[in-house]
Motif scaffolding. Sequence first.
Motif, short mmCIF file in Angstrom:
data_model
loop_
_atom_site.label_atom_id
_atom_site.label_comp_id
_atom_site.label_asym_id
_atom_site.label_seq_id
_atom_site.Cartn_x
_atom_site.Cartn_y
_atom_site.Cartn_z
N LEU A 43 0.79 -1.21 0.00
CA LEU A 43 0.00 0.00 0.00
C LEU A 43 0.83 1.28 0.00
CD1 LEU A 43 -2.48 -1.22 2.77
CD2 LEU A 43 -2.67 -1.55 0.31
N ASN A 44 2.12 1.17 0.17
CA ASN A 44 2.97 2.36 0.29
C ASN A 44 4.10 2.29 -0.73
OD1 ASN A 44 4.01 0.14 1.72
ND2 ASN A 44 5.31 1.43 2.95
N PRO A 45 4.56 3.45 -1.23
CA PRO A 45 5.61 3.44 -2.24
C PRO A 45 7.03 3.31 -1.68
CG PRO A 45 4.82 5.66 -1.90
CD PRO A 45 3.98 4.77 -1.03
N ALA A 46 7.24 3.57 -0.40
CA ALA A 46 8.60 3.56 0.15
C ALA A 46 8.58 2.99 1.57
CB ALA A 46 9.16 4.98 0.18
N GLY A 47 9.77 2.72 2.08
CA GLY A 47 9.89 2.17 3.43
C GLY A 47 9.57 0.69 3.45
N ALA A 48 9.38 0.15 4.66
CA ALA A 48 8.99 -1.26 4.78
C ALA A 48 7.62 -1.43 4.14
CB ALA A 48 8.95 -1.66 6.24
N PRO A 49 7.44 -2.44 3.29
CA PRO A 49 6.14 -2.61 2.64
C PRO A 49 5.02 -2.80 3.66
CG PRO A 49 7.78 -3.99 1.61
CD PRO A 49 8.41 -3.43 2.84
N VAL A 50 3.90 -2.14 3.40
CA VAL A 50 2.69 -2.31 4.23
C VAL A 50 1.69 -3.07 3.39
CG1 VAL A 50 0.79 -1.13 5.38
CG2 VAL A 50 3.10 -0.19 5.54
N ILE A 51 1.17 -4.16 3.94
CA ILE A 51 0.20 -4.99 3.24
C ILE A 51 -1.09 -5.07 4.04
CG2 ILE A 51 1.93 -6.37 2.04
CD1 ILE A 51 1.42 -8.57 4.17
N HIS A 52 -2.15 -5.48 3.37
CA HIS A 52 -3.45 -5.67 3.99
C HIS A 52 -3.52 -7.11 4.53
CE1 HIS A 52 -8.09 -5.90 3.31
NE2 HIS A 52 -7.78 -5.79 4.58
N VAL A 53 -3.79 -7.27 5.83
CA VAL A 53 -3.93 -8.59 6.45
C VAL A 53 -5.18 -8.60 7.32
CG1 VAL A 53 -1.43 -8.99 6.48
CG2 VAL A 53 -2.53 -8.01 8.49
N ARG A 54 -5.46 -9.74 7.91
CA ARG A 54 -6.56 -9.85 8.89
C ARG A 54 -5.97 -10.40 10.18
NH1 ARG A 54 -11.70 -9.28 7.53
NH2 ARG A 54 -12.49 -10.79 9.03
N VAL A 55 -6.27 -9.72 11.28
CA VAL A 55 -5.84 -10.17 12.61
C VAL A 55 -7.09 -10.38 13.44
CG1 VAL A 55 -4.63 -9.53 14.72
CG2 VAL A 55 -3.63 -8.97 12.52
N ASN A 56 -7.25 -11.60 13.95
CA ASN A 56 -8.43 -11.94 14.75
C ASN A 56 -9.71 -11.46 14.07
OD1 ASN A 56 -6.52 -12.88 16.50
ND2 ASN A 56 -6.89 -11.39 18.10
N ASP A 57 -9.80 -11.70 12.76
CA ASP A 57 -10.96 -11.36 11.93
C ASP A 57 -11.20 -9.87 11.76
OD1 ASP A 57 -11.57 -14.02 11.28
OD2 ASP A 57 -12.66 -14.28 13.16
N HIS A 58 -10.18 -9.03 11.95
CA HIS A 58 -10.26 -7.59 11.68
C HIS A 58 -9.34 -7.27 10.50
CE1 HIS A 58 -11.46 -7.65 15.96
NE2 HIS A 58 -12.11 -6.53 15.70
N ASP A 59 -9.81 -6.42 9.59
CA ASP A 59 -8.96 -5.95 8.50
C ASP A 59 -8.02 -4.88 9.02
OD1 ASP A 59 -9.96 -7.41 6.22
OD2 ASP A 59 -11.81 -6.24 6.42
N VAL A 60 -6.71 -5.10 8.85
CA VAL A 60 -5.71 -4.16 9.34
C VAL A 60 -4.54 -4.09 8.35
CG1 VAL A 60 -6.28 -4.58 11.77
CG2 VAL A 60 -4.46 -5.90 10.70
N GLY A 61 -3.64 -3.17 8.60
CA GLY A 61 -2.41 -3.09 7.83
C GLY A 61 -1.27 -3.74 8.61
N ALA A 62 -0.27 -4.19 7.87
CA ALA A 62 0.89 -4.82 8.51
C ALA A 62 2.16 -4.44 7.78
CB ALA A 62 0.75 -6.34 8.52
N PHE A 63 3.20 -4.10 8.55
CA PHE A 63 4.53 -3.95 7.99
C PHE A 63 5.08 -5.34 7.69
CE2 PHE A 63 4.87 0.02 10.61
CZ PHE A 63 5.17 0.89 9.57
#
Length: 195
Positions: free
Chosen positions: A42-62
């Motif tokens: 989701l981001n052009p620079a830095g550590a990549p941020v991706i879309h994941v699910r944690v405990n059935d919640h949509d969140v972002g993750a490095f």
Amino acid sequence: MGRLSFRRNISSAFFALLAFIPSAQARSIHDCVVTSEVLPFLNPAGAPVIHVRVNDHDVGAFFSTFTTRTSVWNAKGFGFYRQDPVRTMSVTGTGGNYSTHVESLQIGQSSLKDLTALLVDERPPRAPDGLLLMVDIGWDILGNYHVLIDRYSREMAIFIYDTAPDCPDIGTLLKDPGPFIPLVSFDDESPSSIR
């Protein structure tokens, strides 16, 4: 004389036996990839941020290859509880956190269950698309996979590669990789640069 005759007999018998053994055919690189996930980031620079699910919640993750242990931010509604105290070290110094239990972490179609992660008692930041940035996926998970980051297409792949003798060397995946920085284990846990 007897020895020489014995070796000749073994050699001819050995070559005769080889004729009956089917030749092993090398598999292609694609055949040797056991499982894979290709994810947009989701981001052009830095550590990549991706879309994941944690405990059935949509969140972002490095996706952080330089983080030893996966961590989660302590946000309202996620039900994370403090467990054992854990001493942590970062570029800003040492400190203390707690371990916590994560019921599920879904990355693409892959799902990990019953994880132990570090609990970070700070307000979670926002990911580029407005998701809560809840997870820092560390070496404890990424160390089980190969990670390929393609900044040009803003995609990343995590995959498991079969290391059987009939599989091509993983280094042949990239025809001309250019400069690279190999990673080695630091304290048998987190990766660090050797250059």
